[in-house]
Design an enzyme around this catalytic site. Structure first.
Site, PDB file in Angstrom:
ATOM      1  N   LYS A 203       1.574  53.464  -7.075  1.00 47.18           N
ATOM      2  CA  LYS A 203       0.604  52.491  -7.590  1.00 47.18           C
ATOM      3  C   LYS A 203      -0.204  51.914  -6.422  1.00 47.18           C
ATOM      4  O   LYS A 203      -1.413  51.893  -6.441  1.00 47.18           O
ATOM      5  CB  LYS A 203       1.350  51.398  -8.349  1.00 47.18           C
ATOM      6  CG  LYS A 203       0.465  50.357  -8.962  1.00 47.18           C
ATOM      7  CD  LYS A 203       1.273  49.406  -9.821  1.00 47.18           C
ATOM      8  CE  LYS A 203       0.450  48.201 -10.205  1.00 47.18           C
ATOM      9  NZ  LYS A 203       1.208  47.236 -10.994  1.00 47.18           N
ATOM     10  N   GLU A 209       8.173  54.998   1.952  1.00 48.35           N
ATOM     11  CA  GLU A 209       8.930  56.219   1.665  1.00 48.35           C
ATOM     12  C   GLU A 209       8.018  57.311   1.113  1.00 48.35           C
ATOM     13  O   GLU A 209       8.082  58.475   1.521  1.00 48.35           O
ATOM     14  CB  GLU A 209      10.037  55.937   0.643  1.00 48.35           C
ATOM     15  CG  GLU A 209      11.112  54.972   1.092  1.00 48.35           C
ATOM     16  CD  GLU A 209      10.755  53.508   0.813  1.00 48.35           C
ATOM     17  OE1 GLU A 209       9.554  53.167   0.704  1.00 48.35           O
ATOM     18  OE2 GLU A 209      11.703  52.700   0.706  1.00 48.35           O
ATOM     19  N   GLY A 263       5.054  49.032 -12.150  1.00 50.19           N
ATOM     20  CA  GLY A 263       5.600  50.339 -11.757  1.00 50.19           C
ATOM     21  C   GLY A 263       6.728  50.789 -12.667  1.00 50.19           C
ATOM     22  O   GLY A 263       6.771  51.941 -13.126  1.00 50.19           O
ATOM     23  N   LYS A 490      10.995  44.703   3.274  1.00 50.34           N
ATOM     24  CA  LYS A 490       9.943  45.664   3.637  1.00 50.34           C
ATOM     25  C   LYS A 490       9.226  45.184   4.890  1.00 50.34           C
ATOM     26  O   LYS A 490       8.982  45.939   5.823  1.00 50.34           O
ATOM     27  CB  LYS A 490       8.911  45.783   2.510  1.00 50.34           C
ATOM     28  CG  LYS A 490       9.328  46.623   1.329  1.00 50.34           C
ATOM     29  CD  LYS A 490       8.118  46.788   0.393  1.00 50.34           C
ATOM     30  CE  LYS A 490       8.544  47.253  -0.981  1.00 50.34           C
ATOM     31  NZ  LYS A 490       7.448  47.237  -1.951  1.00 50.34           N
TER      32      LYS A 490
HETATM   33  O1  F6P Z   1       9.582  48.002  -3.840  1.00 48.31           O
HETATM   34  C1  F6P Z   1       9.597  47.938  -5.208  1.00 48.31           C
HETATM   35  C2  F6P Z   1       8.418  48.628  -5.813  1.00 48.31           C
HETATM   36  O2  F6P Z   1       7.281  47.872  -5.614  1.00 48.31           O
HETATM   37  C3  F6P Z   1       8.639  48.890  -7.290  1.00 48.31           C
HETATM   38  O3  F6P Z   1       8.333  47.819  -8.086  1.00 48.31           O
HETATM   39  C4  F6P Z   1       7.779  50.087  -7.508  1.00 48.31           C
HETATM   40  O4  F6P Z   1       8.119  50.764  -8.678  1.00 48.31           O
HETATM   41  C5  F6P Z   1       8.068  50.878  -6.266  1.00 48.31           C
HETATM   42  O5  F6P Z   1       8.191  49.903  -5.249  1.00 48.31           O
HETATM   43  C6  F6P Z   1       7.032  51.895  -5.883  1.00 48.31           C
HETATM   44  O6  F6P Z   1       5.777  51.320  -5.686  1.00 48.31           O
HETATM   45  P1  F6P Z   1       4.476  52.194  -5.614  1.00 48.31           P
HETATM   46  O7  F6P Z   1       4.298  52.866  -6.933  1.00 48.31           O
HETATM   47  O8  F6P Z   1       3.381  51.233  -5.309  1.00 48.31           O
HETATM   48  O9  F6P Z   1       4.661  53.208  -4.522  1.00 48.31           O
END
Ligand code: F6P
Length: 520
Positions: A203, A209, A263, A490
């Site tokens: 998102k 990661e 998400g 984070k």
């Molecule tokens: O760190 C938690 C989070 O923000 C979740 O809420 C989300 O699903 C996940 O990380 C991945 O986020 P993104 O889709 O922005 O990579």
């Protein structure tokens, strides 16, 4: 006024005390409960006869729901109000599976046309890839889909791809989430670059990661097929077009999502692309239709016969009045093996909060710890603790009534074990030669039974738990749609990494150095 001082809460507390004094044994043995505490529609059933509660408990829980204005909040969510107040966002994952084009306004703009346009683009892309029109750079059709994402950008698609594998054709689907490069390299070793499509789902497109893995995949592809392969072999799903383009994925190869989809609620959007590629558009539409059917039920069924409402209320009863700190999720179906992890994020990221929407620290418990595994595997690992451990742990048993794909003997074994476990937990075994053989019983469980495990029933099941989570958030007065608690770690990790790379000293004692930096 604190929730615990309200009349509905106080009435439940008094009722709990009276019920505990009386004991649950005789209550549970009433056969009529199996019929009375049962809600079924459209191939999905919730039976809660084995919960430590009575009809009066239910009446009092429903009074709590009324007091907490669950129906108002429900209308506000479906109507597009910005109920995610900390982020000033609407919460409209339900719009993604709504087949009607009735306008839904966010900031006075109807979001339905954009949803339809994106769905059409996704569907066309799925047809092109599945039909061999969209090919790899060497002209070969794709055979491998690699979904790179984490959290909500991984768990939903991963669960759905596994659950619906019998509906898939033409592709092998792989999921990569962990920052540990073992994850991505294990997949890259298995796939042919010329026939591999990478779907990078994030998102924000800033998630460490996911970017690490996407860059690793990109380097590998460029090394094998050259830079020009990236445009054919990479697509992205994100709200952040600037970062997607910076990564080297062309805007035409990006599918949007929106800030009004969390998400962990995003499977229904283009985040489900890997699933749609695997099972095709018709099956993906059935998945959405199942979720839509649950949305309609949630909105229109009377509260006392409303599956998500009842599931949520029973959870609050166990958590806040009977003191259970955890909830076991036990799918008796290998294809649902990823359900516990999916629900962990859904419920624990949504309701793992201790501050109310108004900013007060709560004086009651919120979400329990969810854990679980597939039955019967779980029976040989942690069920000992469910049966005789010192803390009663409620459980949701999830079964599939008809499973043509299973061997009849195996399917019978699964269902008989499921029923036996629920019975043993509820009724126990009081008479035994030695105290170690006594099973206390009175350990509550729900049965969630799917007629079949098909796209529609899976959609219903996941939407059931989404709405359960929403109702519990309303009951506990927390915002279920933000996740500020994940940010501090984070930020700290980013800081440490920066220090380590500028200090250039990466040694065996890296973790020791990190700890020294963290200590105040
Ligand atoms: O760190 C938690 C989070 O923000 C979740 O809420 C989300 O699903 C996940 O990380 C991945 O986020 P993104 O889709 O922005 O990579």
């Amino acid at each position: 006024m604190s929730l615990t001082s309200t009349s509905a809460w106080q009435a439940l507390t008094r009722h709990r005390d009276a019920l505990c004094a009386q004991g649950m044994d005789t209550i549970l043995r009433d056969a009529a409960r199996l019929k009375n505490f049962d809600i079924a529609f459209d191939g999905l059933r919730l039976n809660y006869a084995f919960q430590n509660m009575t009809a009066e408990t239910l009446t009092l829980l429903l009074a709590l729901a009324e007091q907490q204005k669950v129906q108002d909040w429900r209308a506000r969510m479906f109507g597009g109000d910005k109920i995610n107040t900390t982020e000033n966002r609407a919460v409209l994952h339900t719009a993604l599976r709504c087949r009607e084009d009735t306008p839904i306004l966010v900031d006075r703009l109807d979001i339905m046309p954009e949803i339809r346009a994106t769905q059409n683009r996704v569907a066309a892309f799925v047809d092109d890839v599945r039909g061999g029109v969209w090919k790899g750079i060497t002209g070969k059709p794709f055979r491998h889909i690699v979904n790179i994402g984490i959290g909500g950008s991984d768990l939903g698609p991963r669960l759905a791809a596994q659950a619906l594998r019998p509906f898939a054709s033409g592709f092998e689907t792989h999921f990569v989430a962990n920052a540990d490069a073992f994850d991505i390299t294990s997949v890259l070793q298995k796939v042919d670059p010329a026939q591999t499509l990478f779907v990078v789902v994030s998102k924000t497109f800033t998630t460490q990661e996911t970017l690490l893995n996407a860059h690793a995949a990109r380097e590998w592809l460029v090394q094998k097929l050259g830079e020009e392969a990236v445009t054919r072999h990479f697509v992205a799903v994100s709200v952040n077009s600037a970062e997607v383009e910076k990564f080297g994925i062309h805007a035409d190869n990006m599918f949007p999502m929106w800030d009004w989809v969390g998400g962990r609620y995003s499977l229904w959007s283009a985040v489900g692309l890997s699933v749609a590629l695997a099972i095709g558009n018709d099956n993906f539409r059935d998945l959405l239709a199942g979720a839509e059917a649950m949305d309609a039920h949630f909105q229109s069924a009377p509260m006392a016969a409303n599956m998500p409402v009842i599931l949520a209320l029973l959870g609050v009863w166990n958590r806040n009045f009977l003191g259970s700190a955890s909830l076991a999720i036990l799918p008796y179906c290998e294809r649902l093996r990823d359900l516990p992890r999916y629900l962990q994020q859904l419920e624990m990221e949504s309701n793992g909060k201790s501050v109310t929407r108004g900013g007060e620290t709560v004086d009651y418990k919120t979400v329990p710890v969810l854990f679980g595994d597939c039955g019967t595997i779980s029976q040989h690992s942690f069920h000992q603790c469910l049966h005789q451990g010192s803390d009663p742990i409620p459980a949701d048993f999830i079964g599939v009534a008809n499973d043509d794909l299973n061997r009849p003997e195996s399917h019978r074994a699964l269902l008989s074990n499921l029923a036996a476990q629920m019975g043993a937990l509820a009724f126990g075994q009081k008479q035994a030669a030695v105290p170690q053989d006594v099973y206390p019983g009175g350990r509550p469980s729900n049965l969630v039974l799917l007629d079949n495990l098909d796209p529609r029933r899976l959609g219903m099941l996941l939407a059931l738990y989404e709405h359960k989570t929403f109702v519990q958030g309303v009951l506990w007065d927390v915002n279920s749609f933000d996740q500020p608690g994940v940010e501090l770690g984070k930020r700290m990790a980013r800081g440490l990494e920066k220090d380590a790379s500028s200090g250039a000293q990466v040694s065996n004692d890296l973790i020791g150095q990190f700890f020294k930096t963290i200590l105040p």
